[in-house]
Write a protein that holds these residues in place. Structure first.
Motif, mmCIF file in Angstrom:
data_model
loop_
_atom_site.group_PDB
_atom_site.id
_atom_site.type_symbol
_atom_site.label_atom_id
_atom_site.label_comp_id
_atom_site.label_asym_id
_atom_site.label_seq_id
_atom_site.Cartn_x
_atom_site.Cartn_y
_atom_site.Cartn_z
ATOM 1 N N ASP A 292 -11.725 -19.073 -53.566
ATOM 2 C CA ASP A 292 -10.388 -19.510 -53.999
ATOM 3 C C ASP A 292 -9.961 -18.668 -55.198
ATOM 4 O O ASP A 292 -10.797 -18.102 -55.903
ATOM 5 C CB ASP A 292 -10.433 -20.978 -54.443
ATOM 6 C CG ASP A 292 -10.688 -21.921 -53.281
ATOM 7 O OD1 ASP A 292 -9.995 -21.797 -52.266
ATOM 8 O OD2 ASP A 292 -11.588 -22.778 -53.407
ATOM 9 N N ILE B 121 -8.762 -18.925 -58.800
ATOM 10 C CA ILE B 121 -8.739 -19.909 -59.883
ATOM 11 C C ILE B 121 -8.232 -19.235 -61.158
ATOM 12 O O ILE B 121 -8.672 -18.143 -61.507
ATOM 13 C CB ILE B 121 -10.155 -20.480 -60.160
ATOM 14 C CG1 ILE B 121 -10.850 -20.919 -58.867
ATOM 15 C CG2 ILE B 121 -10.095 -21.613 -61.181
ATOM 16 C CD1 ILE B 121 -10.304 -22.153 -58.221
ATOM 17 N N THR C 41 0.088 -24.615 -57.608
ATOM 18 C CA THR C 41 -1.294 -24.755 -58.072
ATOM 19 C C THR C 41 -1.663 -26.229 -58.141
ATOM 20 O O THR C 41 -0.794 -27.096 -58.089
ATOM 21 C CB THR C 41 -1.474 -24.145 -59.478
ATOM 22 O OG1 THR C 41 -0.605 -24.823 -60.384
ATOM 23 C CG2 THR C 41 -1.181 -22.657 -59.491
ATOM 24 N N LYS D 270 -5.992 -24.161 -59.598
ATOM 25 C CA LYS D 270 -6.348 -23.490 -58.338
ATOM 26 C C LYS D 270 -5.086 -23.199 -57.542
ATOM 27 O O LYS D 270 -4.223 -24.078 -57.391
ATOM 28 C CB LYS D 270 -7.285 -24.382 -57.518
ATOM 29 C CG LYS D 270 -7.722 -23.743 -56.201
ATOM 30 C CD LYS D 270 -8.870 -24.505 -55.570
ATOM 31 C CE LYS D 270 -8.369 -25.381 -54.445
ATOM 32 N NZ LYS D 270 -9.467 -25.957 -53.649
ATOM 33 N N TYR E 299 -17.539 -23.496 -55.750
ATOM 34 C CA TYR E 299 -17.175 -22.289 -56.513
ATOM 35 C C TYR E 299 -18.393 -21.373 -56.618
ATOM 36 O O TYR E 299 -19.370 -21.557 -55.888
ATOM 37 C CB TYR E 299 -16.599 -22.689 -57.877
ATOM 38 C CG TYR E 299 -15.455 -23.661 -57.708
ATOM 39 C CD1 TYR E 299 -14.256 -23.246 -57.127
ATOM 40 C CD2 TYR E 299 -15.589 -25.017 -58.023
ATOM 41 C CE1 TYR E 299 -13.218 -24.132 -56.888
ATOM 42 C CE2 TYR E 299 -14.555 -25.914 -57.783
ATOM 43 C CZ TYR E 299 -13.371 -25.468 -57.216
ATOM 44 O OH TYR E 299 -12.349 -26.344 -56.963
#
Length: 404
Positions: free
Chosen positions: A151, A153, A177, A188, A392
């Motif tokens: 992703d 971030i 986001t 994110k 993550y």
């Protein structure tokens, strides 16, 4: 999806540079995206994502296509055909795709998907090492997670704005986001977008930084007014986060053996409005010795295998060598022994890596604590961040305190 010849040629050219000339994927893709000014965001996304995809799954696609390195252009087109077939994309009647055995590709994929090293497209030695250090069940889940696309971030720069204000400003630029629970500075992106072209980025309101990486500065427990040393600062992602947590009060000494990375840090610090950062290149042991017993906090974001960040650097698994891993473990311990001496009595040290291997992480900390240099330190806590649990990057951080 319809395949466009010029975009496909760009992908093949990129793969030639990455696989055959050892170029870094991110740098190659940056260059490819400048190739044609007429390309829209969808075209550029196709080139970047397809190139990364084939790099990520190189071993699997090469096995299905029955090609071996070094790959000539015909080999790369065969791998491209495998990628397209498995994505359900209709192959155009170009000469490169003549006699593509579509049914055989799907059958071979099903067959190879039962073997982890092919299914997850990893070299044998990394697969064996991961299983040995983490156990088969955990490693299987972890390497699967490390093959997912990362992703995007953002870390809000609290020296200049708040998370809420930044979210609103990006929304006005059609970039949506969302907040992340337990990550106080993170936003994110709901959909991928070129955030670097926004005014918010140019004005230093945020940096792109993975959620796991954002945990490190917090772990260091900094306070405004302290003297903090970031010993392996690089281009300064964590240094800038520390500066925002210190509210520009106190002193941050950012050090690295590569002076060019520190030049980049200075540029980023200016954009971020971080004024309490001083850079020092480590060109001799004197630079370290001058700071013995002088720092309230020391961060050692140590060089490592990078196995925790394969999602964003998929080409690194093909570049990494077993001999490098052994060398880097020696370097990690040397750095811990030397740089820990900068912590003053009562001060704290964080040792961190972007690896998921215990041999680079908790075992290094244990070894340090039983050494002469480590006898003055107390283990406080650590955090083993695995990608399949967090969603993550894989990361490790340990907090040690020097006895007063």
């Amino acid at each position: 999806m319809r395949l466009h010849r010029n975009l496909c040629f760009a992908v093949i050219d990129g793969l030639t540079l990455i696989f055959n000339e050892g170029k870094y994927a991110d740098k190659v893709i940056q260059q490819l995206l400048k190739r044609d000014k007429r390309w829209g965001s969808r075209d550029r996304a196709f080139v970047a994502e397809t190139t990364y995809d084939i790099v990520r799954w190189k071993r699997l696609y090469a096995e299905i296509a029955e090609v071996k390195e070094p790959f000539d252009r015909d080999n790369l087109w065969r791998m491209f055909a495998v990628w397209a077939t498995l994505k359900g994309i209709k192959l155009p009647d170009w000469k490169y795709f003549e006699n593509t055995p579509t049914r055989k590709i799907k059958g071979r994929f099903d067959e190879l998907s039962k073997i982890r090293k092919f299914k997850e497209a990893i070299p044998d030695w990394i697969d064996n090492l991961g299983e040995k250090e983490l156990g088969a069940a955990v490693w299987t889940k972890e390497i699967e997670a490390l093959n997912e696309q990362a992703d995007v971030i953002l870390r809000v720069n609290t020296l200049k704005t708040t998370k809420e204000k930044l979210q609103a400003e990006l929304f006005d630029n059609d970039i949506e986001t969302e907040f992340l629970a337990n990550y106080p500075y993170a936003l994110k992106l709901k959909d991928r977008a070129n955030v670097f072209s926004t005014e918010a980025f140019k004005n230093g309101l945020f940096e792109v930084q993975d959620a796991s990486s954002q945990k490190v500065a917090d772990f260091l427990d900094v306070k405004p007014g302290m003297r903090v040393v970031d010993t392996c600062a690089g281009a300064g992602g964590k240094t800038l986060h520390i500066a925002s947590l210190m509210e520009n009060k106190g002193q941050i000494i950012a050090m690295d053996i590569y002076a060019n990375k520190l030049h980049e840090l200075k540029r980023r610090a200016k954009r971020n409005g971080a004024h309490n950062i001083e850079t020092r290149a480590i060109d001799s042991t004197k630079v370290i010795k001058k700071l013995y017993d002088k720092a309230d906090r020391v961060l050692i974001d140590a060089p490592c295998s990078g196995l925790g960040v394969l999602r964003r650097n998929p080409d690194s698994k093909w570049k990494l060598e077993e001999s490098f891993l052994e060398k880097i473990k020696t370097t990690q311990q040397d750095i811990l022994q030397q740089y820990s001496r900068m912590v003053k009595p009562g001060g704290k040290l964080v040792y961190a890596t972007c690896s998921v291997l215990p041999s680079e992480n908790q075992q290094q900390v244990e070894k340090f604590l039983t050494s002469e240099s480590g006898k003055d330190f107390i283990f406080v806590k650590d955090d083993k961040v695995l990608s399949h649990k967090s969603g993550y990057d894989g990361f490790y951080m340990a907090l040690l305190e020097k006895k007063a």
